[in-house]
Design a protein around this motif. Structure first.
Motif, PDB file in Angstrom:
ATOM      1  N   LYS A 116       0.811  -1.200   0.000  1.00  0.00           N
ATOM      2  CA  LYS A 116       0.000   0.000   0.000  1.00  0.00           C
ATOM      3  C   LYS A 116       0.854   1.264   0.000  1.00  0.00           C
ATOM      4  CE  LYS A 116      -4.236  -1.705   0.343  1.00  0.00           C
ATOM      5  NZ  LYS A 116      -5.294  -1.412  -0.664  1.00  0.00           N
ATOM      6  N   ILE A 117       1.955   1.210   0.749  1.00  0.00           N
ATOM      7  CA  ILE A 117       2.749   2.412   0.992  1.00  0.00           C
ATOM      8  C   ILE A 117       4.211   2.154   0.667  1.00  0.00           C
ATOM      9  CG2 ILE A 117       3.568   3.980   2.810  1.00  0.00           C
ATOM     10  CD1 ILE A 117       0.903   3.591   4.213  1.00  0.00           C
ATOM     11  N   SER A 118       4.833   3.139   0.034  1.00  0.00           N
ATOM     12  CA  SER A 118       6.280   3.133  -0.169  1.00  0.00           C
ATOM     13  C   SER A 118       6.883   4.238   0.678  1.00  0.00           C
ATOM     14  CB  SER A 118       6.629   3.356  -1.645  1.00  0.00           C
ATOM     15  OG  SER A 118       6.190   2.286  -2.445  1.00  0.00           O
ATOM     16  N   VAL A 119       7.683   3.848   1.668  1.00  0.00           N
ATOM     17  CA  VAL A 119       8.386   4.809   2.511  1.00  0.00           C
ATOM     18  C   VAL A 119       9.725   5.126   1.857  1.00  0.00           C
ATOM     19  CG1 VAL A 119       9.429   5.209   4.765  1.00  0.00           C
ATOM     20  CG2 VAL A 119       7.280   3.941   4.597  1.00  0.00           C
ATOM     21  N   ILE A 120       9.967   6.398   1.586  1.00  0.00           N
ATOM     22  CA  ILE A 120      11.201   6.833   0.934  1.00  0.00           C
ATOM     23  C   ILE A 120      12.009   7.651   1.926  1.00  0.00           C
ATOM     24  CG2 ILE A 120      12.170   8.224  -0.941  1.00  0.00           C
ATOM     25  CD1 ILE A 120       9.683   7.459  -2.591  1.00  0.00           C
ATOM     26  N   ILE A 121      13.170   7.113   2.314  1.00  0.00           N
ATOM     27  CA  ILE A 121      14.001   7.729   3.341  1.00  0.00           C
ATOM     28  C   ILE A 121      15.244   8.327   2.674  1.00  0.00           C
ATOM     29  CG2 ILE A 121      15.287   7.374   5.470  1.00  0.00           C
ATOM     30  CD1 ILE A 121      13.554   4.920   6.007  1.00  0.00           C
ATOM     31  N   THR A 122      15.384   9.628   2.754  1.00  0.00           N
ATOM     32  CA  THR A 122      16.531  10.310   2.164  1.00  0.00           C
ATOM     33  C   THR A 122      17.712  10.271   3.133  1.00  0.00           C
ATOM     34  OG1 THR A 122      14.959  11.827   1.137  1.00  0.00           O
ATOM     35  CG2 THR A 122      17.273  12.431   1.032  1.00  0.00           C
ATOM     36  N   THR A 123      18.903   9.965   2.602  1.00  0.00           N
ATOM     37  CA  THR A 123      20.079   9.908   3.475  1.00  0.00           C
ATOM     38  C   THR A 123      21.321  10.370   2.745  1.00  0.00           C
ATOM     39  OG1 THR A 123      21.217   8.516   5.113  1.00  0.00           O
ATOM     40  CG2 THR A 123      20.829   7.541   2.946  1.00  0.00           C
ATOM     41  N   TYR A 124      22.304  10.800   3.535  1.00  0.00           N
ATOM     42  CA  TYR A 124      23.620  11.133   3.008  1.00  0.00           C
ATOM     43  C   TYR A 124      24.642  11.031   4.137  1.00  0.00           C
ATOM     44  CZ  TYR A 124      27.570  13.652   1.019  1.00  0.00           C
ATOM     45  OH  TYR A 124      28.833  13.994   0.581  1.00  0.00           O
ATOM     46  N   ASN A 125      25.443   9.980   4.094  1.00  0.00           N
ATOM     47  CA  ASN A 125      26.599   9.809   4.988  1.00  0.00           C
ATOM     48  C   ASN A 125      26.272  10.015   6.462  1.00  0.00           C
ATOM     49  OD1 ASN A 125      28.488   9.065   3.071  1.00  0.00           O
ATOM     50  ND2 ASN A 125      29.127  11.169   2.648  1.00  0.00           N
ATOM     51  N   ARG A 126      25.188   9.388   6.882  1.00  0.00           N
ATOM     52  CA  ARG A 126      24.885   9.407   8.313  1.00  0.00           C
ATOM     53  C   ARG A 126      24.290   8.063   8.710  1.00  0.00           C
ATOM     54  NH1 ARG A 126      21.630  13.833  12.001  1.00  0.00           N
ATOM     55  NH2 ARG A 126      22.836  13.416  13.882  1.00  0.00           N
ATOM     56  N   PRO A 127      25.076   6.994   8.625  1.00  0.00           N
ATOM     57  CA  PRO A 127      24.537   5.653   8.856  1.00  0.00           C
ATOM     58  C   PRO A 127      24.028   5.429  10.274  1.00  0.00           C
ATOM     59  CG  PRO A 127      26.938   5.591   8.611  1.00  0.00           C
ATOM     60  CD  PRO A 127      26.502   6.952   8.212  1.00  0.00           C
ATOM     61  N   ASP A 128      24.621   6.098  11.282  1.00  0.00           N
ATOM     62  CA  ASP A 128      24.135   5.887  12.648  1.00  0.00           C
ATOM     63  C   ASP A 128      22.698   6.390  12.810  1.00  0.00           C
ATOM     64  OD1 ASP A 128      24.896   8.546  12.343  1.00  0.00           O
ATOM     65  OD2 ASP A 128      25.929   8.684  14.273  1.00  0.00           O
ATOM     66  N   ALA A 129      22.407   7.563  12.259  1.00  0.00           N
ATOM     67  CA  ALA A 129      21.040   8.084  12.315  1.00  0.00           C
ATOM     68  C   ALA A 129      20.100   7.241  11.466  1.00  0.00           C
ATOM     69  CB  ALA A 129      21.020   9.535  11.849  1.00  0.00           C
ATOM     70  N   LEU A 130      20.563   6.835  10.290  1.00  0.00           N
ATOM     71  CA  LEU A 130      19.732   6.015   9.404  1.00  0.00           C
ATOM     72  C   LEU A 130      19.337   4.716  10.094  1.00  0.00           C
ATOM     73  CD1 LEU A 130      18.431   5.415   6.658  1.00  0.00           C
ATOM     74  CD2 LEU A 130      20.661   4.523   5.898  1.00  0.00           C
ATOM     75  N   GLU A 131      20.265   4.110  10.815  1.00  0.00           N
ATOM     76  CA  GLU A 131      19.934   2.857  11.498  1.00  0.00           C
ATOM     77  C   GLU A 131      18.864   3.075  12.565  1.00  0.00           C
ATOM     78  OE1 GLU A 131      22.102  -1.140  12.589  1.00  0.00           O
ATOM     79  OE2 GLU A 131      23.145   0.589  13.458  1.00  0.00           O
ATOM     80  N   MET A 132      18.925   4.163  13.280  1.00  0.00           N
ATOM     81  CA  MET A 132      17.890   4.443  14.272  1.00  0.00           C
ATOM     82  C   MET A 132      16.533   4.633  13.591  1.00  0.00           C
ATOM     83  SD  MET A 132      17.840   7.231  17.361  1.00  0.00           S
ATOM     84  CE  MET A 132      18.989   6.206  18.300  1.00  0.00           C
TER      85      MET A 132
END
Length: 280
Positions: A9-25
């Motif tokens: 139903k939903i596609s979650v699109i997460i924007t990131t750039y060189n911040r893997p610790d925050a992305l993992e959270m």
């Protein structure tokens, strides 16, 4: 990675750039979603290094309640609009949820966004800004993820000026008041935005002439309004916790602002000339 053939139903699109610790959270917060319809997660990576790629690959090897995909583009400066368009072109969901890779979501985030979604409207949610000290404490494990905090902990952090406000934590039901300002573009941010995929494609997604920091999300909102899609408020329903980061360079802000003014004056077509269609 399990490529589940069932519809989402939903596609979650997460924007990131060189911040893997925050992305993992952020990814952990999506694992914790409750009562949500089927959704997938696509990482819109604006040219991160191998550290982020390695992290995503580790997550793809896990058993997850969603399919996880990595959409990467070369690092040629701040190109969030292009990064989101690339990811959106891969999306299978009928509804797109845009979130930043440093914005942690609460367990009811996807379910509440879906409950607010209505034809002819996009939903802009709110955010709480976490200061540097509690952000670092969360990322190093000294504090749990902010979406796990009790009300007393939120109060303690606020009293220490570790968060800018607490009101967005309140939850109010859907209602007519959420549609009182259908033409309001100010405050619309792609760190927390829900839009029907068909509406997004109808205006060719983000305008990639917006490079560097600023206003590509406002431009998207204005063009959606130009084709009759209204702004529905997601305040007091779908907040995110924005982890602290150093302010990004804003050298391109004046040029982007002028481009937005052209859109507001109706000088630009609602259909982005340089948009998502090029990725199909």
């Amino acid at each position: 990675m399990n490529h589940d053939p069932r519809p989402v139903k939903i596609s979650v699109i997460i924007t990131t750039y060189n911040r893997p610790d925050a992305l993992e959270m952020v990814l952990f917060s999506f694992v914790g979603q409750k009562n949500a319809p089927a959704f997938e997660v696509i990482i819109a990576d604006d040219g991160s290094t191998e550290d982020t790629t390695w992290l995503i690959q580790q997550w793809q090897d896990r058993v997850l309640p969603f399919n996880l995909f990595h959409s990467w583009q070369a690092d040629e400066g701040f190109r969030a609009a292009a990064s989101r368009n690339r990811a959106a072109a891969r999306a299978r969901g009928e509804y797109l949820l845009f979130v930043d890779g440093d914005c942690v979501v609460f367990p009811d985030f996807v379910a509440r966004h879906w409950a607010l979604a209505r034809g002819g409207w996009f939903v802009a949610g709110s955010r709480l800004l976490l200061d540097s000290a509690p952000t670092q404490a969360c990322l190093t494990g000294k504090l749990p993820s902010p979406v796990e905090w009790s009300w007393s902990m939120w109060g303690a952090i606020w009293r220490k000026k570790g968060v800018n406000r607490l009101l967005p934590l309140l939850r109010l039901p859907d209602g007519f008041w959420r549609k009182l300002h259908p033409r309001r573009w100010k405050g619309v941010r792609t760190c927390n935005l829900g839009v029907w995929r068909g509406d997004f494609l109808a205006i060719n997604g983000f305008d990639e002439t917006f490079t560097g920091w600023g206003f590509e999300d406002a431009d998207l909102a204005v063009r959606l309004m130009a084709v009759g899609i209204g702004h529905k408020s997601g305040r007091f329903a779908v907040p995110v916790v924005h982890l602290w980061h150093e302010e990004r360079p804003r050298a391109d802000e004046p040029r982007n602002w002028q481009r937005l003014q052209q859109t507001l004056r109706g000088e630009m077509s609602p259909y982005a000339v340089n948009g998502v269609a090029q990725y199909f």
